[in-house]
Design an enzyme around this catalytic site. Structure first.
Site, mmCIF file in Angstrom:
data_model
loop_
_atom_site.group_PDB
_atom_site.id
_atom_site.type_symbol
_atom_site.label_atom_id
_atom_site.label_comp_id
_atom_site.label_asym_id
_atom_site.label_seq_id
_atom_site.Cartn_x
_atom_site.Cartn_y
_atom_site.Cartn_z
ATOM 1 N N ILE A 18 -50.639 144.475 74.159
ATOM 2 C CA ILE A 18 -49.754 144.325 75.318
ATOM 3 C C ILE A 18 -48.291 144.427 74.888
ATOM 4 O O ILE A 18 -47.492 145.126 75.519
ATOM 5 C CB ILE A 18 -50.037 142.982 76.044
ATOM 6 C CG1 ILE A 18 -51.469 142.982 76.594
ATOM 7 C CG2 ILE A 18 -49.032 142.744 77.167
ATOM 8 C CD1 ILE A 18 -51.953 141.633 77.103
ATOM 9 N N ARG A 38 -49.658 132.812 77.648
ATOM 10 C CA ARG A 38 -50.334 131.549 77.936
ATOM 11 C C ARG A 38 -49.263 130.491 78.179
ATOM 12 O O ARG A 38 -48.232 130.458 77.484
ATOM 13 C CB ARG A 38 -51.217 131.097 76.756
ATOM 14 C CG ARG A 38 -52.536 131.850 76.620
ATOM 15 C CD ARG A 38 -53.519 131.560 77.768
ATOM 16 N NE ARG A 38 -54.764 132.300 77.644
ATOM 17 C CZ ARG A 38 -55.005 133.510 78.163
ATOM 18 N NH1 ARG A 38 -54.076 134.117 78.883
ATOM 19 N NH2 ARG A 38 -56.181 134.082 77.997
ATOM 20 N N ASP A 54 -45.960 134.054 84.481
ATOM 21 C CA ASP A 54 -47.263 134.309 85.110
ATOM 22 C C ASP A 54 -48.263 133.234 84.702
ATOM 23 O O ASP A 54 -49.394 133.228 85.184
ATOM 24 C CB ASP A 54 -47.789 135.696 84.683
ATOM 25 C CG ASP A 54 -49.069 136.071 85.418
ATOM 26 O OD1 ASP A 54 -49.083 135.974 86.664
ATOM 27 O OD2 ASP A 54 -50.066 136.440 84.762
ATOM 28 N N GLU A 109 -51.649 124.834 84.329
ATOM 29 C CA GLU A 109 -52.092 125.655 85.458
ATOM 30 C C GLU A 109 -53.548 125.447 85.851
ATOM 31 O O GLU A 109 -53.966 125.807 86.954
ATOM 32 C CB GLU A 109 -51.902 127.151 85.140
ATOM 33 C CG GLU A 109 -52.864 127.690 84.080
ATOM 34 C CD GLU A 109 -52.684 129.174 83.779
ATOM 35 O OE1 GLU A 109 -51.537 129.610 83.563
ATOM 36 O OE2 GLU A 109 -53.699 129.892 83.759
ATOM 37 N N HIS A 130 -51.002 133.619 87.394
ATOM 38 C CA HIS A 130 -51.866 134.256 86.380
ATOM 39 C C HIS A 130 -52.525 135.522 86.933
ATOM 40 O O HIS A 130 -53.745 135.701 86.855
ATOM 41 C CB HIS A 130 -52.930 133.265 85.892
ATOM 42 C CG HIS A 130 -53.374 133.540 84.480
ATOM 43 N ND1 HIS A 130 -53.553 132.555 83.537
ATOM 44 C CD2 HIS A 130 -53.675 134.700 83.839
ATOM 45 C CE1 HIS A 130 -53.951 133.088 82.394
ATOM 46 N NE2 HIS A 130 -54.029 134.398 82.555
#
Ligand code: NAI
Length: 344
Positions: free
Chosen positions: A154, A230, A254, A259, A291
Site C-alpha cells: 500500500i 490501524r 480511517d 473502533e 474503516h
C-alpha cells in the site's frame, strides 16, 4: 467444510455467496463478532472466518479448539487481533495478504484531499445555498514533503500517487527496499521534515503509538497526518491535544484505536461515550471514515476469492500453505513453514 462466518455484513454475504456456492463450502453467516462470549456459536464448525475487529485471544483459541474448529480464515490482511502464539500447534491461521492495495492507497489520498480542501464542509455549505469560501483555504500539494511510514504494497502505491502530485517523498521502513528509488530517512528525520505523514505499516509492539506526544513534538507546525492502517498506531489523546495546540494541521483517519465496538455499525441515535472520538469528530480539520479504505468491488471480490481458496486449500490433500501465518513468520531462522512446508 462447515465455516462459521462472524461479523457478517450485507456486502460480505453478497460477495461471498457466489464463491461458496461454486466451491461447495457450507457457510453460516453470523452477525456478531467473534469473542469469548460468542465463540460458542462456532461449535460443530470446522473453521471460522473473521475480520479486523473479531478477537482471537487465548481464551477464544481454547474454546474454538474444544469445539472442534481446526482453522481460522481471516478475510483481511492484518492479523494483530489474533494471538498467533496461542494458536500455534492448535489452530492454523490463514489471511488474505493483498486484495486491493490500490483501494487503501487511493482512499488515503481521497481522505487527505477532502480534508486539505475542506470538501466535506463545502459540500454541506452549498447544499444550504451558502456559497461563502471562508475558512476553506488549503495548501498546494506540489512541492510539499510527504513522509511514508511503511513501504509495503500500500505504501508504495501511495508513494506513486504522491509523486503524481509533484510531491517530494521520503520514507521510513524497518526493512527498506534495497536499491529502490525511494529516499529512506530515519523515523526522527521523517517526523521533522514532513508536511504530510501517512502510515502504512502494520500494528506491532514497535509501531504501537508511533504517533504520540513525543513524535508530535518533533513534527512541523501544521503537519497533516493520515492513518489508513490501524488505529493503535496513533495515541488518539495525544493527537487530539496536538490539534488543540494548533500543532497538527489536519488528521485524516480511517481507523481508530477503540473502533472495535463502534466502526462498521449504525450508532446514530445512540449516546456515544468515547469523548476522545467525539472531540475528534467535532474538529473542523479532522475527517474520519469508518474503516472503509478497503471497500471497493474489486477488493471484496478478491477477498471472497482468496478466502474461499484458502478454505478449499486447507481442507484438501493439496494442502495450501501460501497464506498461512504463525508467530514464526518473518523470522527466517525459526520459520517452520520454510523448512517443513507446515507451520506445525
Ligand atoms: P505490507 O506487509 O505489504 O507492508 C507493510 C510494510 O510495513 C512492510 O514494508 C514492512 O517492512 C513495514 N514495517 C513493518 N514493521 C515496521 C516498523 N516497525 N516500522 C516501519 N515499517 C514497518 O502491508 P500492506 O498491504 O501495505 O498493508 C499495510 C497496512 O495497511 C496493514 O498492516 C493493515 O494494517 C493496513 N490495512 C488497512 C486497510 C483498511 O481498510 N483501512 C485494509 C488493508 C490493510
Amino acid at each position: 467444510m462447515k465455516i462459521a462466518f462472524f461479523d457478517s455484513k450485507n456486502y460480505d454475504i453478497e460477495s461471498f455467496e457466489p464463491f461458496v456456492k461454486e466451491r461447495q463450502i457450507e457457510v453460516k453467516f453470523f452477525e456478531p463478532k467473534l469473542n469469548a462470549d460468542t465463540a460458542e456459536m462456532a461449535r460443530g464448525f470446522d473453521g471460522v472466518c473473521i475480520f479486523v475487529n473479531d478477537t482471537v485471544n487465548k481464551e477464544v483459541v481454547d474454546k474454538l479448539v474444544s469445539f472442534g474448529v481446526k482453522a481460522i480464515f481471516l478475510r483481511c490482511a492484518g492479523f494483530n487481533n489474533v494471538d498467533l502464539a496461542a494458536c500455534f500447534g492448535k489452530l492454523h491461521v490463514y489471511r488474505v495478504p493483498a486484495y486491493s492495495p490500490y483501494a487503501v492507497a487511493e482512499h488515503a489520498m481521497a481522505l487527505f484531499l477532502t480534508s486539505n480542501r475542506r470538501i466535506h464542509k463545502a459540500y454541506n455549505r452549498v447544499r444550504e445555498y451558502n456559497f461563502s469560501l471562508s475558512g476553506f483555504a488549503g495548501m498546494d500539494l506540489y512541492g510539499k514533503t510527504v513522509g511514508v511510514i511503511g513501504t509495503g504494497k500500500i505504501g508504495r502505491i501511495f508513494i506513486n500517487i504522491c509523486r503524481g502530485f509533484g510531491m517530494r517523498v521520503i520514507a521510513y521502513d524497518l526493512y527498506p527496499i534495497p536499491n529502490s528509488d525511494i529516499e529512506y530517512v530515519s523515523l526522527e528525520e521523517l517526523f521533522k521534515q514532513s508536511d504530510i505523514i501517512s502510515l502504512h505499516c502494520p500494528l506491532t509492539p514497535e509501531t504501537t503509538h508511533i504517533i504520540n506526544k513525543d513524535s508530535i513534538n518533533l513534527m512541523k507546525k501544521g503537519v497533516n497526518i493520515i492513518n489508513t492502517s490501524r488505529g493503535g498506531l496513533i495515541n488518539a489523546e495525544d493527537l487530539l491535544q496536538g490539534i488543540k495546540d494548533r500543532k497538527i494541521g489536519s488528521a485524516s483517519l480511517d481507523v481508530y484505536e477503540e473502533e472495535s465496538d463502534i466502526f462498521f455499525e449504525d450508532k446514530s441515535g445512540h449516546i456515544m461515550n468515547d469523548s476522545t472520538l467525539l472531540q475528534l469528530i467535532a474538529m473542523p480539520n479532522v475527517i474520519i471514515t469508518s474503516h472503509q479504505a478497503f471497500l471497493t468491488n474489486e477488493a471484496l471480490n478478491n477477498i471472497a476469492d482468496t478466502t474461499t481458496n484458502n478454505i478449499i486449500g486447507f481442507f484438501s490433500d493439496n494442502y495450501n500453505l501460501d497464506n498461512e501465518v504463525c508467530y514464526h513468520c518473518g523470522n527466517q531462522a525459526n520459520c517452520r513453514k520454510a523448512r517443513h512446508k507446515k507451520c506445525f
